[in-house]
Design a protein around this motif. Structure first.
Motif, PDB file in Angstrom:
ATOM      1  N   PHE A 132       0.847  -1.191   0.000  1.00 45.35           N
ATOM      2  CA  PHE A 132       0.000   0.000   0.000  1.00 45.35           C
ATOM      3  C   PHE A 132       0.881   1.238   0.000  1.00 45.35           C
ATOM      4  O   PHE A 132       2.038   1.194   0.419  1.00 45.35           O
ATOM      5  CB  PHE A 132      -0.931   0.006   1.218  1.00 45.35           C
ATOM      6  N   PRO A 133       0.359   2.367  -0.467  1.00 40.83           N
ATOM      7  CA  PRO A 133       1.157   3.597  -0.495  1.00 40.83           C
ATOM      8  C   PRO A 133       1.576   4.009   0.916  1.00 40.83           C
ATOM      9  O   PRO A 133       0.785   3.976   1.858  1.00 40.83           O
ATOM     10  CB  PRO A 133       0.192   4.624  -1.105  1.00 40.83           C
ATOM     11  N   GLY A 134       2.828   4.388   1.048  1.00 38.09           N
ATOM     12  CA  GLY A 134       3.336   4.836   2.338  1.00 38.09           C
ATOM     13  C   GLY A 134       3.718   3.723   3.280  1.00 38.09           C
ATOM     14  O   GLY A 134       3.877   3.955   4.486  1.00 38.09           O
ATOM     15  N   ARG A 135       3.911   2.503   2.752  1.00 37.72           N
ATOM     16  CA  ARG A 135       4.244   1.386   3.634  1.00 37.72           C
ATOM     17  C   ARG A 135       5.582   1.609   4.329  1.00 37.72           C
ATOM     18  O   ARG A 135       5.743   1.281   5.504  1.00 37.72           O
ATOM     19  CB  ARG A 135       4.275   0.073   2.848  1.00 37.72           C
ATOM     20  N   ARG A 136       6.553   2.171   3.635  1.00 34.62           N
ATOM     21  CA  ARG A 136       7.850   2.438   4.252  1.00 34.62           C
ATOM     22  C   ARG A 136       7.730   3.451   5.379  1.00 34.62           C
ATOM     23  O   ARG A 136       8.389   3.330   6.411  1.00 34.62           O
ATOM     24  CB  ARG A 136       8.833   2.930   3.198  1.00 34.62           C
ATOM     25  N   VAL A 137       6.881   4.434   5.183  1.00 31.23           N
ATOM     26  CA  VAL A 137       6.676   5.438   6.234  1.00 31.23           C
ATOM     27  C   VAL A 137       6.031   4.800   7.455  1.00 31.23           C
ATOM     28  O   VAL A 137       6.423   5.053   8.600  1.00 31.23           O
ATOM     29  CB  VAL A 137       5.814   6.604   5.707  1.00 31.23           C
ATOM     30  N   VAL A 138       5.041   3.949   7.207  1.00 32.69           N
ATOM     31  CA  VAL A 138       4.370   3.268   8.317  1.00 32.69           C
ATOM     32  C   VAL A 138       5.352   2.379   9.069  1.00 32.69           C
ATOM     33  O   VAL A 138       5.364   2.345  10.307  1.00 32.69           O
ATOM     34  CB  VAL A 138       3.181   2.438   7.792  1.00 32.69           C
ATOM     35  N   ARG A 139       6.197   1.653   8.325  1.00 33.98           N
ATOM     36  CA  ARG A 139       7.191   0.799   8.980  1.00 33.98           C
ATOM     37  C   ARG A 139       8.154   1.629   9.823  1.00 33.98           C
ATOM     38  O   ARG A 139       8.546   1.221  10.922  1.00 33.98           O
ATOM     39  CB  ARG A 139       7.953  -0.013   7.939  1.00 33.98           C
ATOM     40  N   ALA A 140       8.540   2.781   9.301  1.00 30.90           N
ATOM     41  CA  ALA A 140       9.445   3.647  10.062  1.00 30.90           C
ATOM     42  C   ALA A 140       8.766   4.149  11.330  1.00 30.90           C
ATOM     43  O   ALA A 140       9.381   4.192  12.409  1.00 30.90           O
ATOM     44  CB  ALA A 140       9.889   4.825   9.193  1.00 30.90           C
ATOM     45  N   LEU A 141       7.485   4.505  11.242  1.00 32.55           N
ATOM     46  CA  LEU A 141       6.754   4.977  12.420  1.00 32.55           C
ATOM     47  C   LEU A 141       6.601   3.876  13.464  1.00 32.55           C
ATOM     48  O   LEU A 141       6.659   4.132  14.669  1.00 32.55           O
ATOM     49  CB  LEU A 141       5.380   5.503  12.006  1.00 32.55           C
ATOM     50  N   VAL A 142       6.410   2.651  12.988  1.00 31.65           N
ATOM     51  CA  VAL A 142       6.262   1.526  13.912  1.00 31.65           C
ATOM     52  C   VAL A 142       7.539   1.292  14.708  1.00 31.65           C
ATOM     53  O   VAL A 142       7.497   0.927  15.890  1.00 31.65           O
ATOM     54  CB  VAL A 142       5.859   0.254  13.130  1.00 31.65           C
ATOM     55  N   THR A 143       8.679   1.510  14.066  1.00 35.31           N
ATOM     56  CA  THR A 143       9.962   1.246  14.733  1.00 35.31           C
ATOM     57  C   THR A 143      10.497   2.456  15.506  1.00 35.31           C
ATOM     58  O   THR A 143      11.543   2.337  16.140  1.00 35.31           O
ATOM     59  CB  THR A 143      11.015   0.812  13.701  1.00 35.31           C
ATOM     60  N   VAL A 144       9.819   3.573  15.465  1.00 37.76           N
ATOM     61  CA  VAL A 144      10.288   4.768  16.176  1.00 37.76           C
ATOM     62  C   VAL A 144      10.484   4.512  17.671  1.00 37.76           C
ATOM     63  O   VAL A 144      11.483   4.958  18.249  1.00 37.76           O
ATOM     64  CB  VAL A 144       9.328   5.952  15.930  1.00 37.76           C
ATOM     65  N   PRO A 145       9.565   3.816  18.368  1.00 39.11           N
ATOM     66  CA  PRO A 145       9.793   3.585  19.804  1.00 39.11           C
ATOM     67  C   PRO A 145      11.080   2.846  20.125  1.00 39.11           C
ATOM     68  O   PRO A 145      11.544   2.891  21.276  1.00 39.11           O
ATOM     69  CB  PRO A 145       8.563   2.757  20.221  1.00 39.11           C
ATOM     70  N   LEU A 146      11.682   2.167  19.141  1.00 40.26           N
ATOM     71  CA  LEU A 146      12.950   1.480  19.398  1.00 40.26           C
ATOM     72  C   LEU A 146      14.076   2.465  19.682  1.00 40.26           C
ATOM     73  O   LEU A 146      14.984   2.173  20.463  1.00 40.26           O
ATOM     74  CB  LEU A 146      13.326   0.605  18.198  1.00 40.26           C
ATOM     75  N   VAL A 147      14.044   3.626  19.026  1.00 36.70           N
ATOM     76  CA  VAL A 147      15.112   4.614  19.170  1.00 36.70           C
ATOM     77  C   VAL A 147      14.664   5.844  19.939  1.00 36.70           C
ATOM     78  O   VAL A 147      15.492   6.677  20.305  1.00 36.70           O
ATOM     79  CB  VAL A 147      15.652   5.025  17.775  1.00 36.70           C
ATOM     80  N   LEU A 148      13.370   5.962  20.189  1.00 36.36           N
ATOM     81  CA  LEU A 148      12.852   7.112  20.912  1.00 36.36           C
ATOM     82  C   LEU A 148      13.192   6.996  22.395  1.00 36.36           C
ATOM     83  O   LEU A 148      13.003   5.926  22.993  1.00 36.36           O
ATOM     84  CB  LEU A 148      11.334   7.188  20.743  1.00 36.36           C
ATOM     85  N   PRO A 149      13.724   8.035  23.021  1.00 33.15           N
ATOM     86  CA  PRO A 149      13.949   7.968  24.473  1.00 33.15           C
ATOM     87  C   PRO A 149      12.646   7.645  25.195  1.00 33.15           C
ATOM     88  O   PRO A 149      11.605   8.264  24.916  1.00 33.15           O
ATOM     89  CB  PRO A 149      14.438   9.383  24.819  1.00 33.15           C
ATOM     90  N   PRO A 150      12.649   6.670  26.095  1.00 34.36           N
ATOM     91  CA  PRO A 150      11.397   6.267  26.752  1.00 34.36           C
ATOM     92  C   PRO A 150      10.675   7.407  27.447  1.00 34.36           C
ATOM     93  O   PRO A 150       9.438   7.426  27.474  1.00 34.36           O
ATOM     94  CB  PRO A 150      11.864   5.203  27.761  1.00 34.36           C
ATOM     95  N   VAL A 151      11.430   8.357  27.996  1.00 30.17           N
ATOM     96  CA  VAL A 151      10.771   9.489  28.660  1.00 30.17           C
ATOM     97  C   VAL A 151       9.959  10.291  27.658  1.00 30.17           C
ATOM     98  O   VAL A 151       8.849  10.750  27.953  1.00 30.17           O
ATOM     99  CB  VAL A 151      11.823  10.373  29.360  1.00 30.17           C
TER     100      VAL A 151
END
Length: 267
Positions: free
Chosen positions: A86-105
């Protein structure tokens, strides 16, 4: 001539061995220090203390419920990313993985802005259903699920991409519906990946600190999980903090040992 030459070429160069040993020492020595300084003689008594058992019980319950939530939401999400173009699948995948690198606070602050009493969704939940999530046990589960779900999604998506789709196609040609294909063919094929992702998800949820203390607070019996208890005990009773840390360390070792063939060692 060829034998000695081959033997010399197989010897690792010291320019790589020395930094490798230093890196190993850097990672292992802090853990060894934790074991050396542990109060082994009073360990059983400290583990039996009410506040330790309370924090352990809350941690296990919240991490387990958060893992169930991640399974219910993360497996379909992984299937969507792996099987649907679907359009924007790469963007969605990137958003899904953001919590991996996002500071928990930062994740905890984001949860407050959305699910807090005055948040974008939290205010509607409070006004319509009388449900408030911040500073509750449910808030701990939400925070842990937020930071842990990417581990499950990545693991399941990888398993889906590696699965042989010919089995699914054969089932579809025999008249099976998409749901039947998924739960009778696809899910058994990727079950090892689902189990591995769930175990990693549970371990990440068990060790969550930043998002939990920001979104759910630190209330005994309600939101004080093991990592929060370690932080609090470190200021007043260091030996208790060491004992709690040993429990989390033991859980981590067990998790890594159970996943040694899927994550620690290379295929």
């Amino acid at each position: 001539m060829r034998g000695p030459a081959r033997q010399r070429s197989g010897q690792p160069p010291w320019v790589l061995v020395l930094p490798a040993l230093l890196g190993l020492a850097f990672l292992v020595l802090p853990l060894a220090g934790l074991l050396v300084r542990a109060p082994w003689t009073t360990l059983p008594q400290r583990l039996a203390e009410p506040h330790v058992l309370e924090a352990l019980r809350l941690s296990l319950v919240c991490a387990s419920v958060a893992t169930v939530v991640c399974l219910l939401l993360g497996v379909p999400l992984a299937w969507l990313l792996a099987r649907v173009d679907f359009p924007g699948r790469r963007v969605v995948r990137a958003l899904v993985t953001v919590p991996l690198v996002l500071p928990p606070v930062v994740g905890g602050v984001a949860l407050l802005l959305v699910l807090g009493r005055r948040g974008l969704v939290g205010q509607w939940l409070a006004d319509t259903f009388g449900v408030t999530l911040p500073f509750t046990t449910a808030g701990v589960i939400v925070a842990e699920a937020f930071v842990a779900m990417p581990f499950l999604v990545i693991s399941v998506e990888g398993a889906l991409r590696g699965a042989d789709q010919r089995f699914e196609e054969a089932a579809a040609t025999l008249g099976a519906s998409r749901w039947t294909v998924f739960h009778r063919v696809t899910l058994p094929l990727i079950m090892p990946g689902v189990v591995a992702g769930a175990v990693l998800c549970w371990a990440r949820a068990l060790g969550e600190f930043g998002a939990t203390i920001t979104f759910a607070g630190n209330f005994p019996g309600t939101t004080r999980t093991m990592p929060l208890a370690v932080y609090l005990a470190l200021e007043t009773e260091p030996e208790a903090a060491i004992v709690l840390s040993l429990v989390l360390l033991a859980v981590s070792v067990v998790i890594l040992a159970s996943l040694r063939d899927r994550w620690v060692t290379s295929p």
